[in-house]
Design a protein around this motif. Sequence first.
Motif, PDB file in Angstrom:
ATOM      1  N   MET A   6      35.481  33.132  39.482  1.00 34.37           N
ATOM      2  CA  MET A   6      35.388  32.686  40.945  1.00 34.37           C
ATOM      3  C   MET A   6      36.624  32.013  41.627  1.00 34.37           C
ATOM      4  O   MET A   6      36.994  32.051  42.671  1.00 34.37           O
ATOM      5  CB  MET A   6      33.933  31.596  40.929  1.00 34.37           C
ATOM      6  N   LYS A   7      37.287  31.131  40.702  1.00 33.20           N
ATOM      7  CA  LYS A   7      38.504  30.392  41.074  1.00 33.20           C
ATOM      8  C   LYS A   7      39.682  31.339  41.479  1.00 33.20           C
ATOM      9  O   LYS A   7      40.212  31.326  42.564  1.00 33.20           O
ATOM     10  CB  LYS A   7      38.948  29.441  40.027  1.00 33.20           C
ATOM     11  N   HIS A   8      39.713  32.533  40.590  1.00 33.33           N
ATOM     12  CA  HIS A   8      40.665  33.330  40.752  1.00 33.33           C
ATOM     13  C   HIS A   8      40.484  34.060  42.165  1.00 33.33           C
ATOM     14  O   HIS A   8      41.164  34.605  42.880  1.00 33.33           O
ATOM     15  CB  HIS A   8      40.514  34.316  39.517  1.00 33.33           C
ATOM     16  N   LEU A   9      39.131  34.359  42.508  1.00 38.08           N
ATOM     17  CA  LEU A   9      38.994  35.210  43.627  1.00 38.08           C
ATOM     18  C   LEU A   9      39.245  34.248  44.853  1.00 38.08           C
ATOM     19  O   LEU A   9      39.718  34.747  45.878  1.00 38.08           O
ATOM     20  CB  LEU A   9      37.460  35.545  43.789  1.00 38.08           C
ATOM     21  N   LEU A  10      38.868  32.926  44.864  1.00 38.15           N
ATOM     22  CA  LEU A  10      39.210  32.136  46.168  1.00 38.15           C
ATOM     23  C   LEU A  10      40.709  31.945  46.222  1.00 38.15           C
ATOM     24  O   LEU A  10      41.395  32.007  47.329  1.00 38.15           O
ATOM     25  CB  LEU A  10      38.558  30.697  45.725  1.00 38.15           C
ATOM     26  N   ALA A  33      43.059  34.265  45.250  1.00 37.72           N
ATOM     27  CA  ALA A  33      43.521  35.402  45.775  1.00 37.72           C
ATOM     28  C   ALA A  33      43.225  35.577  47.280  1.00 37.72           C
ATOM     29  O   ALA A  33      44.172  36.168  48.129  1.00 37.72           O
ATOM     30  CB  ALA A  33      42.673  36.660  45.297  1.00 37.72           C
ATOM     31  N   ALA A  34      42.118  35.025  47.690  1.00 44.15           N
ATOM     32  CA  ALA A  34      41.730  35.248  49.219  1.00 44.15           C
ATOM     33  C   ALA A  34      42.443  34.054  50.072  1.00 44.15           C
ATOM     34  O   ALA A  34      43.084  34.521  51.124  1.00 44.15           O
ATOM     35  CB  ALA A  34      40.212  34.839  49.418  1.00 44.15           C
ATOM     36  N   LEU A  35      43.034  33.037  49.560  1.00 42.93           N
ATOM     37  CA  LEU A  35      43.856  32.182  50.221  1.00 42.93           C
ATOM     38  C   LEU A  35      45.371  32.651  50.151  1.00 42.93           C
ATOM     39  O   LEU A  35      46.116  32.318  51.121  1.00 42.93           O
ATOM     40  CB  LEU A  35      43.694  30.781  49.406  1.00 42.93           C
ATOM     41  N   LEU A  36      45.833  33.343  49.092  1.00 44.20           N
ATOM     42  CA  LEU A  36      47.018  33.874  49.159  1.00 44.20           C
ATOM     43  C   LEU A  36      47.033  34.913  50.320  1.00 44.20           C
ATOM     44  O   LEU A  36      48.272  35.133  50.935  1.00 44.20           O
ATOM     45  CB  LEU A  36      47.290  34.533  47.590  1.00 44.20           C
ATOM     46  N   MET A  37      46.192  35.915  50.222  1.00 45.54           N
ATOM     47  CA  MET A  37      46.331  36.768  50.927  1.00 45.54           C
ATOM     48  C   MET A  37      46.316  36.459  52.724  1.00 45.54           C
ATOM     49  O   MET A  37      47.103  37.127  53.494  1.00 45.54           O
ATOM     50  CB  MET A  37      44.986  37.925  50.694  1.00 45.54           C
TER      51      MET A  37
END
Length: 154
Positions: free
Chosen positions: A1-5, A7-11
């Motif tokens: 879940m942390k990785h998904l969050l 990645a979304a912030l980075l994008m």
Amino acid sequence: MKHLLMAALLMTGVATFAQTTAKTENTALTTPKREKVTPETQTQKLSEELALTAEQQVKVRALYEQEAKARAALKEERKAAMDDAAKEALRAKAKEDKEAFRAKMKEILTTEQFANWKTFKAKQPGTMGDKGNSKFKSKGGAIEKAQPGQLPKN
């Protein structure tokens, strides 16, 4: 879940940065505006280029003022013209006005100044000068695109 969050912030960050960069690269915003051409600026440039006398400067300025009024009137007439015959008549009138301007300029300037004026006009950027410096050339009424770096043949 942390990785998904993450990645979304980075994008989101990358997309925001890309949009601000595109706005600053817009050439319409960064290109300086050309100075307004007035009879005063035209006379000043010509005076510097041809070393006009005070009497010549007065006559040239009056001629440029007369030309500006005639050009403005032609522009209004051209806006009102609807058919091709009227537009062609206006083109012919503009050509006559240009020839009359040239003849009056020849009367004001000395022979050497007039020759220098013709070369000065031909060198000006954004004008057609005496050669018709256009990227298009005409062959028997048809317009063809000239090759890069090639002037139309008259």
